[in-house]
Scaffold this motif. Sequence first.
Motif, PDB file in Angstrom:
ATOM      1  N   VAL A 102       0.828  -1.199   0.000  1.00  0.00           N
ATOM      2  CA  VAL A 102       0.000   0.000   0.000  1.00  0.00           C
ATOM      3  C   VAL A 102       0.865   1.254   0.000  1.00  0.00           C
ATOM      4  CG1 VAL A 102      -1.707   1.332   1.312  1.00  0.00           C
ATOM      5  CG2 VAL A 102      -1.930  -1.166   1.118  1.00  0.00           C
ATOM      6  N   GLY A 103       1.973   1.213   0.734  1.00  0.00           N
ATOM      7  CA  GLY A 103       2.846   2.389   0.818  1.00  0.00           C
ATOM      8  C   GLY A 103       2.088   3.595   1.343  1.00  0.00           C
ATOM      9  N   ASP A 104       2.287   4.733   0.687  1.00  0.00           N
ATOM     10  CA  ASP A 104       1.604   5.957   1.136  1.00  0.00           C
ATOM     11  C   ASP A 104       0.339   6.240   0.333  1.00  0.00           C
ATOM     12  OD1 ASP A 104       2.750   6.639  -1.257  1.00  0.00           O
ATOM     13  OD2 ASP A 104       3.896   8.338  -0.504  1.00  0.00           O
ATOM     14  N   HIS A 105      -0.202   5.199  -0.331  1.00  0.00           N
ATOM     15  CA  HIS A 105      -1.409   5.378  -1.149  1.00  0.00           C
ATOM     16  C   HIS A 105      -2.695   5.074  -0.380  1.00  0.00           C
ATOM     17  CE1 HIS A 105       1.361   5.710  -4.422  1.00  0.00           C
ATOM     18  NE2 HIS A 105       1.686   4.424  -4.421  1.00  0.00           N
ATOM     19  N   GLY A 106      -2.572   4.650   0.865  1.00  0.00           N
ATOM     20  CA  GLY A 106      -3.722   4.142   1.604  1.00  0.00           C
ATOM     21  C   GLY A 106      -4.910   5.086   1.640  1.00  0.00           C
ATOM     22  N   ASP A 107      -4.682   6.343   1.999  1.00  0.00           N
ATOM     23  CA  ASP A 107      -5.794   7.292   2.117  1.00  0.00           C
ATOM     24  C   ASP A 107      -6.478   7.512   0.774  1.00  0.00           C
ATOM     25  OD1 ASP A 107      -5.226   7.545   4.783  1.00  0.00           O
ATOM     26  OD2 ASP A 107      -4.197   9.475   4.602  1.00  0.00           O
ATOM     27  N   ASN A 108      -5.683   7.647  -0.292  1.00  0.00           N
ATOM     28  CA  ASN A 108      -6.258   7.884  -1.617  1.00  0.00           C
ATOM     29  C   ASN A 108      -7.018   6.661  -2.130  1.00  0.00           C
ATOM     30  OD1 ASN A 108      -5.270  10.513  -1.828  1.00  0.00           O
ATOM     31  ND2 ASN A 108      -3.327   9.829  -2.679  1.00  0.00           N
ATOM     32  N   TRP A 109      -6.462   5.473  -1.939  1.00  0.00           N
ATOM     33  CA  TRP A 109      -7.134   4.264  -2.408  1.00  0.00           C
ATOM     34  C   TRP A 109      -8.415   4.009  -1.624  1.00  0.00           C
ATOM     35  CZ3 TRP A 109      -2.688   0.100  -3.113  1.00  0.00           C
ATOM     36  CH2 TRP A 109      -1.871   0.503  -4.174  1.00  0.00           C
ATOM     37  N   ARG A 110      -8.437   4.362  -0.346  1.00  0.00           N
ATOM     38  CA  ARG A 110      -9.622   4.122   0.491  1.00  0.00           C
ATOM     39  C   ARG A 110     -10.702   5.180   0.271  1.00  0.00           C
ATOM     40  NH1 ARG A 110      -7.492   4.771   5.511  1.00  0.00           N
ATOM     41  NH2 ARG A 110      -8.200   6.935   5.458  1.00  0.00           N
ATOM     42  N   ASP A 111     -10.305   6.453   0.149  1.00  0.00           N
ATOM     43  CA  ASP A 111     -11.263   7.564   0.192  1.00  0.00           C
ATOM     44  C   ASP A 111     -11.341   8.371  -1.098  1.00  0.00           C
ATOM     45  OD1 ASP A 111     -11.751   6.934   2.887  1.00  0.00           O
ATOM     46  OD2 ASP A 111     -10.036   8.120   3.531  1.00  0.00           O
ATOM     47  N   GLY A 112     -10.658   7.945  -2.153  1.00  0.00           N
ATOM     48  CA  GLY A 112     -10.657   8.702  -3.399  1.00  0.00           C
ATOM     49  C   GLY A 112     -12.002   8.670  -4.092  1.00  0.00           C
ATOM     50  N   SER A 113     -12.140   9.501  -5.118  1.00  0.00           N
ATOM     51  CA  SER A 113     -13.409   9.583  -5.842  1.00  0.00           C
ATOM     52  C   SER A 113     -13.678   8.346  -6.688  1.00  0.00           C
ATOM     53  CB  SER A 113     -13.430  10.833  -6.729  1.00  0.00           C
ATOM     54  OG  SER A 113     -12.346  10.819  -7.643  1.00  0.00           O
ATOM     55  N   LEU A 114     -12.623   7.603  -7.045  1.00  0.00           N
ATOM     56  CA  LEU A 114     -12.784   6.355  -7.799  1.00  0.00           C
ATOM     57  C   LEU A 114     -12.259   5.182  -6.975  1.00  0.00           C
ATOM     58  CD1 LEU A 114     -11.576   7.247 -11.425  1.00  0.00           C
ATOM     59  CD2 LEU A 114     -13.927   7.007 -10.629  1.00  0.00           C
ATOM     60  N   PRO A 115     -13.010   4.071  -6.901  1.00  0.00           N
ATOM     61  CA  PRO A 115     -12.457   2.872  -6.278  1.00  0.00           C
ATOM     62  C   PRO A 115     -11.202   2.418  -7.029  1.00  0.00           C
ATOM     63  CG  PRO A 115     -14.817   2.648  -6.618  1.00  0.00           C
ATOM     64  CD  PRO A 115     -14.390   3.880  -7.353  1.00  0.00           C
ATOM     65  N   VAL A 116     -10.301   1.770  -6.308  1.00  0.00           N
ATOM     66  CA  VAL A 116      -9.028   1.337  -6.882  1.00  0.00           C
ATOM     67  C   VAL A 116      -8.898  -0.181  -6.770  1.00  0.00           C
ATOM     68  CG1 VAL A 116      -6.514   1.512  -6.761  1.00  0.00           C
ATOM     69  CG2 VAL A 116      -7.930   3.536  -6.311  1.00  0.00           C
ATOM     70  N   LEU A 117      -8.586  -0.810  -7.897  1.00  0.00           N
ATOM     71  CA  LEU A 117      -8.269  -2.227  -7.910  1.00  0.00           C
ATOM     72  C   LEU A 117      -6.767  -2.409  -8.036  1.00  0.00           C
ATOM     73  CD1 LEU A 117     -10.917  -3.650 -10.417  1.00  0.00           C
ATOM     74  CD2 LEU A 117     -11.191  -3.113  -7.990  1.00  0.00           C
ATOM     75  N   CYS A 118      -6.262  -3.504  -7.489  1.00  0.00           N
ATOM     76  CA  CYS A 118      -4.886  -3.924  -7.741  1.00  0.00           C
ATOM     77  C   CYS A 118      -4.933  -5.159  -8.643  1.00  0.00           C
ATOM     78  CB  CYS A 118      -4.159  -4.264  -6.438  1.00  0.00           C
ATOM     79  SG  CYS A 118      -3.768  -2.826  -5.421  1.00  0.00           S
ATOM     80  N   VAL A 119      -4.195  -5.108  -9.743  1.00  0.00           N
ATOM     81  CA  VAL A 119      -4.123  -6.238 -10.663  1.00  0.00           C
ATOM     82  C   VAL A 119      -2.670  -6.643 -10.803  1.00  0.00           C
ATOM     83  CG1 VAL A 119      -4.585  -7.091 -12.985  1.00  0.00           C
ATOM     84  CG2 VAL A 119      -6.185  -5.489 -11.913  1.00  0.00           C
ATOM     85  N   VAL A 120      -2.410  -7.926 -10.619  1.00  0.00           N
ATOM     86  CA  VAL A 120      -1.052  -8.473 -10.716  1.00  0.00           C
ATOM     87  C   VAL A 120      -0.945  -9.333 -11.966  1.00  0.00           C
ATOM     88  CG1 VAL A 120       0.629 -10.022  -9.655  1.00  0.00           C
ATOM     89  CG2 VAL A 120      -0.688  -8.436  -8.223  1.00  0.00           C
ATOM     90  N   HIS A 121       0.137  -9.127 -12.722  1.00  0.00           N
ATOM     91  CA  HIS A 121       0.419  -9.960 -13.892  1.00  0.00           C
ATOM     92  C   HIS A 121       1.528 -10.933 -13.533  1.00  0.00           C
ATOM     93  CE1 HIS A 121       2.443 -10.548 -17.982  1.00  0.00           C
ATOM     94  NE2 HIS A 121       1.308 -11.213 -18.029  1.00  0.00           N
ATOM     95  N   ASP A 122       1.188 -12.214 -13.528  1.00  0.00           N
ATOM     96  CA  ASP A 122       2.158 -13.263 -13.204  1.00  0.00           C
ATOM     97  C   ASP A 122       1.935 -14.417 -14.180  1.00  0.00           C
ATOM     98  OD1 ASP A 122       3.811 -15.204 -12.181  1.00  0.00           O
ATOM     99  OD2 ASP A 122       3.245 -14.869 -10.089  1.00  0.00           O
ATOM    100  N   PRO A 123       2.558 -14.348 -15.366  1.00  0.00           N
ATOM    101  CA  PRO A 123       2.298 -15.366 -16.388  1.00  0.00           C
ATOM    102  C   PRO A 123       2.684 -16.766 -15.955  1.00  0.00           C
ATOM    103  CG  PRO A 123       4.129 -13.935 -17.019  1.00  0.00           C
ATOM    104  CD  PRO A 123       3.502 -13.319 -15.822  1.00  0.00           C
ATOM    105  N   GLU A 124       3.642 -16.903 -15.064  1.00  0.00           N
ATOM    106  CA  GLU A 124       4.052 -18.229 -14.619  1.00  0.00           C
ATOM    107  C   GLU A 124       2.975 -18.888 -13.766  1.00  0.00           C
ATOM    108  OE1 GLU A 124       7.882 -18.276 -12.814  1.00  0.00           O
ATOM    109  OE2 GLU A 124       8.782 -16.999 -14.356  1.00  0.00           O
ATOM    110  N   ARG A 125       2.093 -18.084 -13.192  1.00  0.00           N
ATOM    111  CA  ARG A 125       1.007 -18.621 -12.371  1.00  0.00           C
ATOM    112  C   ARG A 125      -0.342 -18.566 -13.094  1.00  0.00           C
ATOM    113  NH1 ARG A 125       1.678 -16.906  -5.985  1.00  0.00           N
ATOM    114  NH2 ARG A 125       3.444 -18.290  -5.526  1.00  0.00           N
ATOM    115  N   GLY A 126      -0.348 -18.135 -14.322  1.00  0.00           N
ATOM    116  CA  GLY A 126      -1.591 -18.182 -15.075  1.00  0.00           C
ATOM    117  C   GLY A 126      -2.091 -16.880 -15.638  1.00  0.00           C
ATOM    118  N   GLY A 127      -1.420 -15.764 -15.380  1.00  0.00           N
ATOM    119  CA  GLY A 127      -1.843 -14.522 -16.016  1.00  0.00           C
ATOM    120  C   GLY A 127      -2.147 -13.397 -15.064  1.00  0.00           C
ATOM    121  N   LEU A 128      -3.405 -12.912 -15.069  1.00  0.00           N
ATOM    122  CA  LEU A 128      -3.797 -11.746 -14.298  1.00  0.00           C
ATOM    123  C   LEU A 128      -4.656 -12.148 -13.106  1.00  0.00           C
ATOM    124  CD1 LEU A 128      -4.828  -9.358 -17.231  1.00  0.00           C
ATOM    125  CD2 LEU A 128      -2.686  -9.280 -15.920  1.00  0.00           C
TER     126      LEU A 128
END
Length: 255
Positions: A77-103
């Motif tokens: 999360v780092g210093d993004h916590g307040d913005n990700w929690r209370d921002g005007s747009l919801p925030v998703l985290c997407v991880v790309h790991d092709p060795e485990r199957g993709g996204l």
Amino acid sequence: MPRVPESRRVGRMAVNEVRSLLERNGHIVQEIDGANDHGEDLHVTFVQDGRRTADSLAVQVKGGASTRTRRGHRVRVGDHGDNWRDGSLPVLCVVHDPERGGLFWANATRQLRRAEALRKTLKSVVVRQESVLDDSTSEAFVRRMRNYLAREREGVGRWADMADVEFAPNDIVKPFVNDCGEPMVFWQKRGEPFAVLLHHDLDWEPVRIQEQTLRLHLVPSVGDIILDSAEAHWLMGCFKSTEWWRRPATQGDLA
């Protein structure tokens, strides 16, 4: 010749994979310039039947093996916590790991709000290995996120996140704030003989309540929960206005 960092190649590949998937399924994706990247890489607007909807969100994309855990991934999360929690747009985290199957994806806003309700500080967003994002899951993913965004516009999405519940599209959800600034939510599902109360003072733990256990006089209460007069009268109004929705659903209602 200067070397290009491996992290840049991995990061670009991850962003391109997410963008390609969403655009392939007809949605609008705007990439945020690197100089203005403060915790979000993409803005996404969903499209339905060729028409732009009012449903938009932000995405933080991560790539490579650095986020891996035994059961999935974690995004710091780092210093993004307040913005990700209370921002005007919801925030998703997407991880790309092709060795485990993709996204793989997770709702960062929801996890941060839940942590707030539990009075905890979330250091990493948990991305579960079963939360796969690909062409086969895209339709269900979009449907789920559009329902989530609809509840955000109604002003009740935060409380669902804090209570770690999900409101169905046809659920009746009525929010209330008492004179101490404490929010409460009355939640009625179709055909259920009881409602559910979500309350700040109850640490957002869902509690089943019924009209016959509501007391307005002497010490107002519902079941074992002590209320003030305004809360009790609000609950009475909620019960009276949703009585029809507690009646057993017929086959025609469910069609």
